[in-house]
Design an enzyme around this catalytic site. Structure first.
Site, PDB file in Angstrom:
ATOM      1  N   TYR A  49       0.816  -1.209   0.000  1.00  0.00           N
ATOM      2  CA  TYR A  49       0.000   0.000   0.000  1.00  0.00           C
ATOM      3  C   TYR A  49       0.855   1.267   0.000  1.00  0.00           C
ATOM      4  CZ  TYR A  49      -4.024  -2.988   1.170  1.00  0.00           C
ATOM      5  OH  TYR A  49      -5.007  -3.946   1.165  1.00  0.00           O
ATOM      6  N   SER A 143      -5.769 -14.154   1.400  1.00  0.00           N
ATOM      7  CA  SER A 143      -6.601 -13.193   0.687  1.00  0.00           C
ATOM      8  C   SER A 143      -6.567 -13.507  -0.803  1.00  0.00           C
ATOM      9  CB  SER A 143      -6.095 -11.762   0.933  1.00  0.00           C
ATOM     10  OG  SER A 143      -6.950 -10.805   0.353  1.00  0.00           O
ATOM     11  N   ASN A 198     -13.808  -3.973   0.045  1.00  0.00           N
ATOM     12  CA  ASN A 198     -14.684  -3.390  -0.990  1.00  0.00           C
ATOM     13  C   ASN A 198     -16.171  -3.532  -0.658  1.00  0.00           C
ATOM     14  OD1 ASN A 198     -12.618  -4.092  -3.946  1.00  0.00           O
ATOM     15  ND2 ASN A 198     -12.709  -2.297  -2.645  1.00  0.00           N
ATOM     16  N   LEU A 200     -18.267  -1.343  -0.453  1.00  0.00           N
ATOM     17  CA  LEU A 200     -19.003  -0.387  -1.288  1.00  0.00           C
ATOM     18  C   LEU A 200     -18.672  -0.583  -2.764  1.00  0.00           C
ATOM     19  CD1 LEU A 200     -18.663   2.829   0.930  1.00  0.00           C
ATOM     20  CD2 LEU A 200     -20.677   1.360   0.661  1.00  0.00           C
ATOM     21  N   LEU A 204     -18.567   2.370  -5.865  1.00  0.00           N
ATOM     22  CA  LEU A 204     -19.706   2.473  -6.780  1.00  0.00           C
ATOM     23  C   LEU A 204     -21.021   2.542  -6.006  1.00  0.00           C
ATOM     24  CD1 LEU A 204     -19.311   2.518  -9.876  1.00  0.00           C
ATOM     25  CD2 LEU A 204     -20.415   0.289  -9.935  1.00  0.00           C
ATOM     26  N   ARG A 222     -10.855   6.372  -6.939  1.00  0.00           N
ATOM     27  CA  ARG A 222     -10.746   4.920  -7.043  1.00  0.00           C
ATOM     28  C   ARG A 222     -10.867   4.434  -8.491  1.00  0.00           C
ATOM     29  NH1 ARG A 222     -11.584   0.878  -3.238  1.00  0.00           N
ATOM     30  NH2 ARG A 222     -10.613   2.354  -1.837  1.00  0.00           N
ATOM     31  N   LEU A 292     -11.242  12.112   6.643  1.00  0.00           N
ATOM     32  CA  LEU A 292     -11.830  11.929   7.969  1.00  0.00           C
ATOM     33  C   LEU A 292     -13.351  11.974   7.887  1.00  0.00           C
ATOM     34  CD1 LEU A 292     -11.601  11.665  11.039  1.00  0.00           C
ATOM     35  CD2 LEU A 292     -11.313  14.157  11.161  1.00  0.00           C
ATOM     36  N   GLU A 293     -13.881  12.893   7.092  1.00  0.00           N
ATOM     37  CA  GLU A 293     -15.334  13.014   6.944  1.00  0.00           C
ATOM     38  C   GLU A 293     -15.933  11.707   6.413  1.00  0.00           C
ATOM     39  OE1 GLU A 293     -18.593  15.975   4.791  1.00  0.00           O
ATOM     40  OE2 GLU A 293     -16.612  15.706   3.890  1.00  0.00           O
TER      41      GLU A 293
END
Length: 331
Positions: A49, A143, A198, A200, A204, A222, A292-293
């Site tokens: 990462y 994974s 993932n 979400l 998407l 993304r 953060l939001e």
């Protein structure tokens, strides 16, 4: 399949992939602090990462990860990409480099990020067992492996007396459910818990994208402007996927009216209340973010209750629309 409210809620894990990429060190520190203040304890990163910056930033936060009295649990991963492999020397080198970056003596969870079909799996597993015996990690995870590979690995480890994997991290969301068919029964049989990434569908399921967006210039995110963007578009950017999302948005308006939750909230609530994840088994949802939001919104959604049955039905319809194009859960 809908689940009852009384079931144990899956745990929440902080996904640190964007640390050092879309989030600088101060933002990453604020995100981590906010996550821990909500009572959560597990953080997920990887050697790969942000070219190592994710681990380096986490290591600089002074969390004393890996110490016996630290409540924060850290996971990292060794990968077979970009000059690396899962041959013994590379697995050792990656883990030891990760430990230096994280400034900790051991990690709580060490994953093999994906299969390396050029390396004999027995050699990889033997190397992992040796590293475990040296105290460099506590639990072994897998994974992006196929169910048959999980079964093979568990059988090999058991027959050789090596450390057995106890966690599988895989792609899972309301509209990408391929793991349910054969992987979940395999994991239950061998006693592995499942951590969903993932949730979400790469973003998407936030509902902020339109299918036609691919034809115009878009801000970096993304799906656009990064080394991973094409992979994410190939996985998720399908017309049937957008049609399914529209079905869910319509159901949300019909069920809730002016107080309808956001698409993001609905998708995360599906994960926590209506998916096949089971908190009693130790399953978890990995929440990623680029601000953060965003984290605070996702954590709030994760704490909300189940969805109206009509919305759950709409998610099922969306899945059936997209199922034939669903990306494989394995590599």
């Amino acid at each position: 399949m809908s689940r009852q409210l009384s079931r144990a809620r899956p745990a929440t894990v902080l996904g640190a992939m964007e640390m050092g990429r879309r989030m600088d060190a101060p933002t990453s520190a604020a995100v981590t602090r906010a996550f821990l203040e909500r009572g959560h304890t597990e953080i997920d990163t990887a050697f790969l990462y942000s070219d190592g910056q994710s681990e380096t930033i986490l290591g600089g936060l002074g969390l004393r990860m890996g110490s016996s009295d630290c409540r924060v649990k850290i996971a990292t991963k060794a990968n077979p990409w970009i000059g690396n492999s899962l041959k013994p020397d590379s697995v050792r080198s990656q883990l030891e480099t990760s430990l230096k970056r994280l400034q900790c003596p051991r990690v709580d969870l060490f994953y093999l990020h994906a299969p390396d079909h050029s390396a004999p799996v027995e050699e990889t597993l033997r190397a992992c067992h040796q590293l475990h015996q040296e105290g460099k990690f506590v639990e072994l995870g897998l994974s992006n492996y196929a169910a048959w590979e999980v079964a093979e690995i568990c059988t090999l480890c058991k027959s050789n007396g090596w450390i057995l994997p106890t966690v599988y991290q895989g792609m899972y969301s309301a509209t990408t459910r391929q793991v349910e068919t054969e992987l979940f029964p395999c994991l239950r049989h061998f006693g592995l818990r499942f951590y969903a990434y993932n949730p979400l569908a790469g973003g998407l399921l936030t509902g902020k994208y339109k299918y036609e967006d691919k034809d115009g210039k878009q801000p970096v995110g993304r799906f656009f402007g990064t080394q991973w963007a094409e992979i994410y578009r190939n996985h998720f950017w399908k017309e049937h996927h957008f049609e399914g999302i529209a079905l869910v948005e319509k159901a949300l308006q019909a069920a809730y009216g002016a107080s309808a939750p956001s698409m993001t909230s609905a998708a995360l609530r599906w994960m926590y209340h209506h998916s096949q994840l089971q908190g009693a088994h130790g399953d978890a949802v990995i929440l990623g973010m680029s601000s953060l939001e965003q984290l605070e919104q996702n954590l709030a959604a994760a704490e909300e209750g189940p969805l109206e049955p009509a919305v759950v039905d709409a998610f099922n319809q969306a899945w059936h629309l997209f199922a034939h194009e669903c990306p494989n859960y394995f590599i």
